[in-house]
Scaffold this motif. Structure first.
Motif, PDB file in Angstrom:
ATOM      1  N   MET A   1      -8.318  -3.673  -6.014  1.00  0.00           N
ATOM      2  CA  MET A   1      -6.874  -3.763  -6.056  1.00  0.00           C
ATOM      3  C   MET A   1      -6.507  -5.055  -6.779  1.00  0.00           C
ATOM      4  O   MET A   1      -7.066  -6.104  -6.511  1.00  0.00           O
ATOM      5  N   THR A   2      -5.545  -4.955  -7.658  1.00  0.00           N
ATOM      6  CA  THR A   2      -5.133  -6.127  -8.426  1.00  0.00           C
ATOM      7  C   THR A   2      -4.267  -7.057  -7.579  1.00  0.00           C
ATOM      8  O   THR A   2      -3.735  -6.657  -6.533  1.00  0.00           O
ATOM      9  N   ASP A   3      -4.117  -8.272  -8.062  1.00  0.00           N
ATOM     10  CA  ASP A   3      -3.262  -9.235  -7.357  1.00  0.00           C
ATOM     11  C   ASP A   3      -1.818  -8.756  -7.305  1.00  0.00           C
ATOM     12  O   ASP A   3      -1.126  -8.947  -6.301  1.00  0.00           O
ATOM     13  N   ILE A   4      -1.365  -8.117  -8.381  1.00  0.00           N
ATOM     14  CA  ILE A   4       0.008  -7.603  -8.409  1.00  0.00           C
ATOM     15  C   ILE A   4       0.183  -6.498  -7.375  1.00  0.00           C
ATOM     16  O   ILE A   4       1.190  -6.459  -6.663  1.00  0.00           O
ATOM     17  N   GLU A   5      -0.804  -5.599  -7.257  1.00  0.00           N
ATOM     18  CA  GLU A   5      -0.730  -4.527  -6.257  1.00  0.00           C
ATOM     19  C   GLU A   5      -0.729  -5.108  -4.847  1.00  0.00           C
ATOM     20  O   GLU A   5       0.005  -4.635  -3.979  1.00  0.00           O
ATOM     21  N   ARG A   6      -1.535  -6.127  -4.615  1.00  0.00           N
ATOM     22  CA  ARG A   6      -1.561  -6.782  -3.290  1.00  0.00           C
ATOM     23  C   ARG A   6      -0.199  -7.405  -2.964  1.00  0.00           C
ATOM     24  O   ARG A   6       0.297  -7.288  -1.848  1.00  0.00           O
ATOM     25  N   GLN A   7       0.360  -8.094  -3.956  1.00  0.00           N
ATOM     26  CA  GLN A   7       1.665  -8.730  -3.742  1.00  0.00           C
ATOM     27  C   GLN A   7       2.736  -7.688  -3.453  1.00  0.00           C
ATOM     28  O   GLN A   7       3.578  -7.868  -2.570  1.00  0.00           O
TER      29      GLN A   7
END
Length: 70
Positions: A1-7
């Protein structure tokens, strides 16, 4: 999971009280008005007897799903 998806998950699920069941997580995303991709991703969460402990538990489950699909 990307950082953007996590955020994005952190924002969408900010009102979730943990531990939380799968249906509570999906309902919170729907109530928030999450985009279709996020809602679809959360609907892939596994059905399990124990609730999700926190956001990281959800991320770990989604990452495991992604790994098995690759």
């Amino acid at each position: 999971m990307t950082d953007i998806e996590r955020q994005l998950l952190r924002i969408v699920l900010s009102e979730v009280v943990y531990p939380a069941r799968r249906w509570e997580i999906i309902t919170a995303a729907d109530t928030y008005g999450a985009d279709g991709g996020t809602r679809q991703r959360l609907r892939r969460l596994p059905l399990r007897n124990r609730p999700f402990r926190d956001l990281q538990d959800i991320v770990d489950a989604l990452d495991a799903i992604r790994r098995t699909r690759q």
